[in-house]
Design an enzyme around this catalytic site. Sequence first.
Site, PDB file in Angstrom:
ATOM      1  N   LYS A  33      26.152  52.013 -24.645  1.00 46.54           N
ATOM      2  CA  LYS A  33      25.718  51.780 -23.266  1.00 46.54           C
ATOM      3  C   LYS A  33      26.085  52.982 -22.401  1.00 46.54           C
ATOM      4  CE  LYS A  33      27.818  48.946 -20.052  1.00 46.54           C
ATOM      5  NZ  LYS A  33      27.787  49.586 -18.734  1.00 46.54           N
ATOM      6  N   ASP A  60      22.113  51.601 -18.658  1.00 45.75           N
ATOM      7  CA  ASP A  60      22.507  50.584 -17.683  1.00 45.75           C
ATOM      8  C   ASP A  60      22.511  51.193 -16.279  1.00 45.75           C
ATOM      9  OD1 ASP A  60      23.731  48.421 -16.411  1.00 45.75           O
ATOM     10  OD2 ASP A  60      25.732  48.902 -17.163  1.00 45.75           O
ATOM     11  N   LEU A  61      21.303  51.327 -15.693  1.00 40.39           N
ATOM     12  CA  LEU A  61      21.221  51.957 -14.365  1.00 40.39           C
ATOM     13  C   LEU A  61      20.883  50.951 -13.262  1.00 40.39           C
ATOM     14  CD1 LEU A  61      19.383  55.322 -15.200  1.00 40.39           C
ATOM     15  CD2 LEU A  61      21.833  54.887 -14.990  1.00 40.39           C
ATOM     16  N   LYS A  62      20.601  49.716 -13.639  1.00 42.06           N
ATOM     17  CA  LYS A  62      20.382  48.626 -12.666  1.00 42.06           C
ATOM     18  C   LYS A  62      19.440  49.030 -11.529  1.00 42.06           C
ATOM     19  CE  LYS A  62      24.986  46.600 -13.460  1.00 42.06           C
ATOM     20  NZ  LYS A  62      25.683  47.634 -14.255  1.00 42.06           N
ATOM     21  N   HIS A  64      16.751  49.106  -8.600  1.00 41.20           N
ATOM     22  CA  HIS A  64      16.442  48.174  -7.511  1.00 41.20           C
ATOM     23  C   HIS A  64      15.787  48.994  -6.403  1.00 41.20           C
ATOM     24  CE1 HIS A  64      18.112  44.759  -4.692  1.00 41.20           C
ATOM     25  NE2 HIS A  64      16.820  44.945  -4.573  1.00 41.20           N
ATOM     26  N   ASP A  65      14.438  48.963  -6.362  1.00 40.43           N
ATOM     27  CA  ASP A  65      13.715  49.754  -5.361  1.00 40.43           C
ATOM     28  C   ASP A  65      12.328  49.142  -5.217  1.00 40.43           C
ATOM     29  OD1 ASP A  65      12.827  51.863  -3.659  1.00 40.43           O
ATOM     30  OD2 ASP A  65      14.113  53.290  -4.707  1.00 40.43           O
ATOM     31  N   THR A  69       8.062  52.661  -7.167  1.00 36.44           N
ATOM     32  CA  THR A  69       9.110  53.616  -7.562  1.00 36.44           C
ATOM     33  C   THR A  69       9.751  53.197  -8.878  1.00 36.44           C
ATOM     34  OG1 THR A  69       9.510  54.123  -5.253  1.00 36.44           O
ATOM     35  CG2 THR A  69      11.277  54.665  -6.774  1.00 36.44           C
ATOM     36  N   THR A 122      28.967  40.043 -11.656  1.00 37.07           N
ATOM     37  CA  THR A 122      30.121  39.166 -11.901  1.00 37.07           C
ATOM     38  C   THR A 122      31.290  39.504 -10.969  1.00 37.07           C
ATOM     39  OG1 THR A 122      30.681  40.604 -13.735  1.00 37.07           O
ATOM     40  CG2 THR A 122      29.611  38.543 -14.285  1.00 37.07           C
ATOM     41  N   GLN A 193      39.062  42.829 -15.791  1.00 34.23           N
ATOM     42  CA  GLN A 193      38.115  41.732 -16.023  1.00 34.23           C
ATOM     43  C   GLN A 193      38.811  40.414 -15.690  1.00 34.23           C
ATOM     44  OE1 GLN A 193      35.021  42.074 -16.494  1.00 34.23           O
ATOM     45  NE2 GLN A 193      34.524  43.804 -17.827  1.00 34.23           N
ATOM     46  N   ARG A 214      36.661  49.194 -22.957  1.00 33.95           N
ATOM     47  CA  ARG A 214      38.032  49.650 -23.197  1.00 33.95           C
ATOM     48  C   ARG A 214      38.704  49.184 -24.483  1.00 33.95           C
ATOM     49  NH1 ARG A 214      39.323  48.269 -17.115  1.00 33.95           N
ATOM     50  NH2 ARG A 214      37.615  46.864 -17.671  1.00 33.95           N
TER      51      ARG A 214
HETATM   52  O1  C5P Z   1      35.974  48.092 -20.580  1.00 32.45           O
HETATM   53  P1  C5P Z   1      35.185  46.815 -20.491  1.00 32.45           P
HETATM   54  O2  C5P Z   1      35.001  46.127 -21.829  1.00 32.45           O
HETATM   55  O3  C5P Z   1      35.702  45.891 -19.422  1.00 32.45           O
HETATM   56  O4  C5P Z   1      33.740  47.334 -20.059  1.00 32.45           O
HETATM   57  C1  C5P Z   1      32.682  46.457 -19.780  1.00 32.45           C
HETATM   58  C2  C5P Z   1      31.470  47.224 -19.402  1.00 32.45           C
HETATM   59  O5  C5P Z   1      30.468  46.299 -18.974  1.00 32.45           O
HETATM   60  C3  C5P Z   1      31.635  48.208 -18.246  1.00 32.45           C
HETATM   61  O6  C5P Z   1      30.741  49.294 -18.470  1.00 32.45           O
HETATM   62  C4  C5P Z   1      31.221  47.415 -17.042  1.00 32.45           C
HETATM   63  O7  C5P Z   1      30.721  48.210 -16.004  1.00 32.45           O
HETATM   64  C5  C5P Z   1      30.107  46.555 -17.623  1.00 32.45           C
HETATM   65  N1  C5P Z   1      29.828  45.326 -16.914  1.00 32.45           N
HETATM   66  C6  C5P Z   1      30.774  44.351 -16.689  1.00 32.45           C
HETATM   67  N2  C5P Z   1      30.446  43.215 -16.005  1.00 32.45           N
HETATM   68  C7  C5P Z   1      29.207  43.046 -15.566  1.00 32.45           C
HETATM   69  C8  C5P Z   1      28.230  44.018 -15.791  1.00 32.45           C
HETATM   70  C9  C5P Z   1      28.583  45.156 -16.475  1.00 32.45           C
HETATM   71  O8  C5P Z   1      31.908  44.492 -17.117  1.00 32.45           O
HETATM   72  N3  C5P Z   1      28.889  41.931 -14.946  1.00 32.45           N
END
Ligand code: C5P
Length: 236
Positions: A33, A60-62, A64-65, A69, A122, A193, A214
């Site tokens: 990702k 994963d650039l999400k 929204h426009d 575009t 989230t 998290q 991580r």
């Molecule tokens: O390091 P970790 O396992 O927490 O990384 C989770 C990845 O998923 C990160 O890139 C984070 O930005 C992404 N993410 C998230 N929760 C979301 C959407 C994306 O943790 N709701």
Amino acid sequence: MIERPVIALDFPSKKDVEHFLEGFPVEEKLYLKVGMELFYQEGPEIVRFLKQAGHSVFLDLKLHDIPNTVESAMKGLAKLGVDMTNVHAAGGIQMMQAAKRGLEAGAQQAQTPILIAVTQLTSTSEEEMQHDQLIHASLKESVKHYAKCAETAGLNGVVCSAQEVQLIKESTNESFVCLTPGIRPAGSAVGDQKRVMTPAAAREIGSDYIVVGRPITQAENPYQAYLSIKKEWSGN
Ligand code: C5P
């Protein structure tokens, strides 16, 4: 078929990515990702680099426009050969349809990338959503509504917390996928998290893809951490 765990490459530069990938055998093809942090520094070249090495890429650039575009942007992203990408469902059904059209046009003969939507982030609490977005519904209702909008627009699924998978699966068709971050193998550091789930629990509740950052990228031995998460996720 359960896909490989998707590794979140939350690194600031290509150099860091190269260093991380050196720990994996070249024949181990990964699902990676690439998010805003890396893409805004390294640009499309980072996607080409990973694809050339044989990996699958979730960009994963999400987006929204306005629909026009987003459609043009998606056309370009499909040409890069990404395997999966996403938009914010808050952009609306027309924007999501435009995103899909763009991907189809850009992919041409090749496989159209999987397109998923972010419902409510989230990191957003119910209180915040109601106040900042002036949405007079529960967070769950909003997530379900956005998932249904994504389905109506013809998207393949949504990014959601593992806690929302059941609700989404109950309200959408069988092929609609849920990609869930916030995955932690038992005993690993939770970090920032809030609500986490193990790979095995995510599989049991019906997640289609897990995103793990991580616990792999910061591990002493990332390859071993990856293999053990993959094993738990695939259930063998
Ligand atoms: O390091 P970790 O396992 O927490 O990384 C989770 C990845 O998923 C990160 O890139 C984070 O930005 C992404 N993410 C998230 N929760 C979301 C959407 C994306 O943790 N709701």
